[in-house]
Write a protein that holds these residues in place. Structure first.
Motif, PDB file in Angstrom:
ATOM      1  N   LEU A   1       4.900 -42.631  -9.153  1.00 47.10           N
ATOM      2  CA  LEU A   1       3.689 -43.435  -9.343  1.00 47.10           C
ATOM      3  C   LEU A   1       2.641 -42.642 -10.117  1.00 47.10           C
ATOM      4  O   LEU A   1       2.022 -43.153 -11.016  1.00 47.10           O
ATOM      5  N   LYS A   2       2.485 -41.378  -9.790  1.00 46.79           N
ATOM      6  CA  LYS A   2       1.518 -40.559 -10.494  1.00 46.79           C
ATOM      7  C   LYS A   2       1.887 -40.444 -11.972  1.00 46.79           C
ATOM      8  O   LYS A   2       1.030 -40.481 -12.828  1.00 46.79           O
ATOM      9  N   GLN A   3       3.167 -40.294 -12.269  1.00 43.76           N
ATOM     10  CA  GLN A   3       3.608 -40.205 -13.660  1.00 43.76           C
ATOM     11  C   GLN A   3       3.340 -41.530 -14.376  1.00 43.76           C
ATOM     12  O   GLN A   3       2.863 -41.546 -15.509  1.00 43.76           O
ATOM     13  N   THR A   4       3.633 -42.628 -13.695  1.00 44.34           N
ATOM     14  CA  THR A   4       3.389 -43.950 -14.283  1.00 44.34           C
ATOM     15  C   THR A   4       1.895 -44.163 -14.510  1.00 44.34           C
ATOM     16  O   THR A   4       1.488 -44.657 -15.559  1.00 44.34           O
ATOM     17  N   ALA A   5       1.091 -43.774 -13.544  1.00 43.97           N
ATOM     18  CA  ALA A   5      -0.362 -43.897 -13.705  1.00 43.97           C
ATOM     19  C   ALA A   5      -0.835 -43.044 -14.879  1.00 43.97           C
ATOM     20  O   ALA A   5      -1.694 -43.472 -15.656  1.00 43.97           O
ATOM     21  N   SER A   6      -0.256 -41.872 -15.021  1.00 41.07           N
ATOM     22  CA  SER A   6      -0.594 -41.003 -16.150  1.00 41.07           C
ATOM     23  C   SER A   6      -0.225 -41.659 -17.477  1.00 41.07           C
ATOM     24  O   SER A   6      -0.984 -41.594 -18.449  1.00 41.07           O
ATOM     25  N   GLU A   7       0.925 -42.315 -17.520  1.00 41.40           N
ATOM     26  CA  GLU A   7       1.346 -43.037 -18.726  1.00 41.40           C
ATOM     27  C   GLU A   7       0.362 -44.168 -19.050  1.00 41.40           C
ATOM     28  O   GLU A   7       0.040 -44.398 -20.216  1.00 41.40           O
TER      29      GLU A   7
END
Length: 162
Positions: free
Chosen positions: A4-10
């Motif tokens: 989720l953190k990676q997706t939010a970063s994207e």
């Protein structure tokens, strides 16, 4: 959770890229964003049969104070994009309407927006464009929902996270 953190970063990276793009600046065509927004709202009201708007309605629409609206209107009035006048039925009310020059600016702006959106549809394709529109609506719905929750929390004093 890390995914989720990676997706939010994207998502953040994508939003920054869109914000940095010159697409919106081309639409502005040398005008201030808030000025165009206001003129486009006035034009929309005209198209709906209302020839003017009250300063208080503009204030509520833009979520700013009436003195702030007055400061926004001053340079646009000097450029002859709009006229301000006292409401003949209620002398406490100030009304604002577009001039022919203001209508010309809004017409040009709408043409530029339509041109760019048509080009975007050509670039993305019909299916991706429709999916983008649906996702943008979902973002708007989510934002509205979060704002409602925050407003309720403000009224009740709750400190719940959104």
């Amino acid at each position: 959770m890390a995914e989720l953190k990676q997706t939010a970063s994207e998502l953040i990276d994508s939003l920054v890229l869109i914000h940095k793009s010159s697409w919106f600046r081309r639409i502005l065509n040398g005008h201030k964003k808030n000025d165009l927004m206001l003129m486009l709202h006035l034009r929309r009201q005209e198209d709906l049969g209302e020839q003017d708007m009250r300063v208080s309605d503009i204030s509520a629409l833009l979520n700013v104070t009436s003195p702030t609206v007055t400061q926004m209107l001053n340079p646009m009035e000097k450029k002859r994009y709009l006229d301000r006048y006292v409401d003949p039925k209620d002398r406490r009310v100030i009304r604002v309407k577009l001039t022919p020059a203001g209508r010309e600016v809004t017409d040009e702006t709408v043409l530029v927006i339509v041109k760019h959106l048509n080009q975007l549809v050509e670039y993305l394709g019909e299916a991706d464009s429709l999916q983008l529109a649906q996702l943008m609506r979902k973002i708007s719905d989510y934002s509205d929902e979060m704002n409602s929750i925050l407003a309720m929390n403000d009224q009740t004093g709750d400190e719940k996270e959104c």
